[in-house]
Design an enzyme around this catalytic site. Sequence first.
Site, mmCIF file in Angstrom:
data_model
loop_
_atom_site.group_PDB
_atom_site.id
_atom_site.type_symbol
_atom_site.label_atom_id
_atom_site.label_comp_id
_atom_site.label_asym_id
_atom_site.label_seq_id
_atom_site.Cartn_x
_atom_site.Cartn_y
_atom_site.Cartn_z
ATOM 1 N NE ARG A 522 -13.259 -10.810 -0.350
ATOM 2 C CZ ARG A 522 -14.199 -10.419 0.509
ATOM 3 N NH1 ARG A 522 -13.955 -10.411 1.804
ATOM 4 N NH2 ARG A 522 -15.373 -10.026 0.067
ATOM 5 C CB SER A 586 -17.229 -6.334 -9.462
ATOM 6 O OG SER A 586 -17.551 -6.973 -8.261
ATOM 7 C CG ASP A 640 -18.591 -4.499 -6.975
ATOM 8 O OD1 ASP A 640 -19.381 -4.134 -7.865
ATOM 9 O OD2 ASP A 640 -17.415 -4.080 -6.891
#
Length: 900
Positions: A522, A586, A640
């Site tokens: 994203r 992440s 993350d």
Amino acid sequence: QVDRYLYHMRLSDDVLLDVMARFQAEMVKGLGKDTNPTATVKMLPSFVRSLPDGTEKGEFLAVDLGGSQFRAHQVKVFDDGKQSSQLESKFYPSPKEVIQGNGAELFDYIADCLLDFMETKNLKHKKLPLGFTFSFPCKQTKLDKGVLLSWTKHFKVRGAQDTDVVGSLRKALQKHKASFDIDLDVLALVNDTVGTMMTCGYDDPHCEVGVIIGTGTNACYMEEMRHIDLVEGDEGRMCINTEWGAFGDDGALDDLRTEFDRELDLGSLNPGKQLFEKMISDLYLGELVRLILLKMTKEGLLFNGKASTALLTKGKIQMKHVSAMEKYKEGLSNTKEILTELNLFPSEEDCIAVQHVCTIVSFRSANLCAAALAAILTRLRENKKLLRMRTTVGIDGGLYKTHPQYAKRLHKVVRRLVPNCDVRFLLSLSGSGKGAAMVTAVAYRLAAQRNKISAALAPFLLSLETLREVKNKMRTELEYGLKRETQASATVKMLPTYVCGTPDGTEKGKFLALDLGGTNFRVLLVKIRSGRRRSVQMYNKIFAIPLEIMQGTGEELFDHIVQCIADFLEYMGIKGARLPLGFTFSFPCRQASIDKGTLVGWTKGFKATDCEGEDVVDMLREAIRRRNEFDLDIVAVVNDTVGTMMTCGYEDPNCEIGLIAGTGSNVCYMEDMKNIEIVEGNEGKMCINTEWGGFGDNGCIDNIRTKYDKEVDEGSLNPGKQRYEKMTSGMYLGEIVRQILIDLTKQGLLFRGQISESLRKRGIFETKFLSQIESDRLALLQVRRILQQLGLDSTCEDSIIVKEVCGAVSKRAAQLCGAGLAAIVEKKREDRGVERLQITVGVDGTLYKLHPHFSRVLQETVKELAPQCDVTFMLSEDGSGKGAALITAVAKRLHNVGQK
Ligand code: ADP
Ligand code: MG
């Protein structure tokens, strides 16, 4: 004239539909815990949960008490794929002094007969499982225990009511054991309806109803466990013995009962009881006809008004007479003969009238039976939520089998009353006896299966002690990762993040964020406001990363990322703006500052070449340069977990831990600088990205890894790595389930032993299916539907097993995760030197958020293993996006302060 006389016995379809509705309501009453005591239809659980599946085998004995004749059977069931079986039976008389005598004598008699049977068949040296067909209402608590509620039909034995009949039979057999060399054990107590259903079910897998219309009448069917209040558990189905013969005992059928029914009842062994049975079964039909003829004669309508002594004698007209008289093909000759034998002198008109009486009486019986059966079929169909249902009714009993028109009438009326059921009626051949053997055989098969399934799932059950061990090992590995000497070889890498403070609320501005490392990639625009109108606004766009890019070259991957950023800037209309950017990445990165991160190794689904050992921020910068279209100020690279912790920390300053349970599994927490040996300085705190997914890569938890875990590992992109993650995270749980299902299928315990094409496909069983299947609100049928969508054609029993497998895998995952977290909170408590620690954990991840039990089990485990810590779990909303922006803002603020 007869028609007018027996007007009350002719039931229209409207009346039958009404009876059907009344019976349906009565079934519901019988199933409910509170309403059962006053229900007339007792709906007795039979503890038979499965129909035969064709893999039963072995040799069984059965005794059958309660029908017209007492019998012993020997049944051999062959597992030859042809569903064949052999039945040998012997009939024994049931003398009146036995069936209306006392209990001990009755059971002695049964034992005697059985012994005689074994002698005849030369079976005395064998130890055979015994099934006991006992066709009276019994309240069962197990398959092999049943307390007799009341005698029915022509039985009335003293001292047996309210006692366990299996126990009595065992006691009688025990006595014989002393004097003869036999060894028998009663494995199953079976009602004849259940036996009939099971026998027919052996030949036709659609069979789920059993009906008896003989000496007595009764029916059983497969009910959903969740509707059976009287038995624990909600999974699967169980056969319910309706004992429908007692329908109407509370007066519910009084409007339909005639004076003849009342008279018959008063003269019976059990007045006021079994009123429905008395309108239907063959023990009573002849007598009903006799009472009608007698009254008609007395009123001068028959035989010139002269009743013979025979006609005045109870029991003189029997079912066999009624059947014979109704053989229309033979005209009136049978009727005439029978009436003559009763010393009546029938004219032709008399014969026609009597034949007609018989027809009305037996037709009413078929009609009433059809109405009740229609109610059962409708219930089955509604349970399955089907508009149309195909099913099979196994049926047995003298009246049904020998009466010339009965079966045809019954079928016709049933089909008329339930037009949306395609019913097949399957005549059972000696169902009651063979059925007991079938029940015993199925019980045998299931017990063997159960043992194998339990054995396969046993390694997933972790004791508290084992979990404590896991916690301790995790603690050791955490310490290794922090120490300078052991750090390089540590499996839990404990990576410093250079995030040293949580937001203080003064952050503000516009930021870009990237989120790479999960299911979705994203790009986000985050607007943070400070002061009194403190708020965070986000706009984001999801981009797919095709598999060939995830596993292509590093350059391609980063070019793709920059392409997505360009699309996003265009989409938001901010192409020219040079915004600060936080990069949520992440994967394990070794950081030397907040904006530098060297990839240690890919995890989860990524495997792009030429990235490991490189600085991901540099790679991103170069890709931006290559494109030469816009410039960005990359301020922070963020894990993350850290983003999650920061997001929650923005709301709750007590939040010092971030947990992810999504595609992967990972944790970060605030560590005292003095404990972080590889970073200079001893003041304050820094967030450590534990990368605990690698826990166990040195083999330290191999003792709890199962062969299924090893198979999942071997089939993964990174064999041997991330062993803990592979037991706890969304990317792998479904795959573990699939491996177990394959193994159970190979053992013949699932899917009829057939490994389907789809079960062979890696990844077919996604973790979201675990959530769906394990949802408490889901009926088993829906589980079946989910499996069907996956191309797995399952039976009801299969679905129960699949659900159990899912439960074992997800529970272990949550417990392991909880054990790891307990190690962290305990460490923090000890470091802080407090008796009790209050701490908040920010959590993100779809597994945690959507699985029906994962979060609860995780929390319970933490509580159990770290009892001195009060842990609050706080769901993070979009930690990786918002968190990255917050970290960027904090970094920017600190940077600016530094510059000034
Ligand atoms: P991330 O990939 O960033 O970890 P999520 O936290 O959304 O993203 O986790 C996605 C993972 O969650 C999927 O890969 C899948 O394994 C798992 N998952 C998806 N849907 C469900 C669900 N309904 N229940 C449990 N796990 C799920
Ligand atoms: Mg995520």
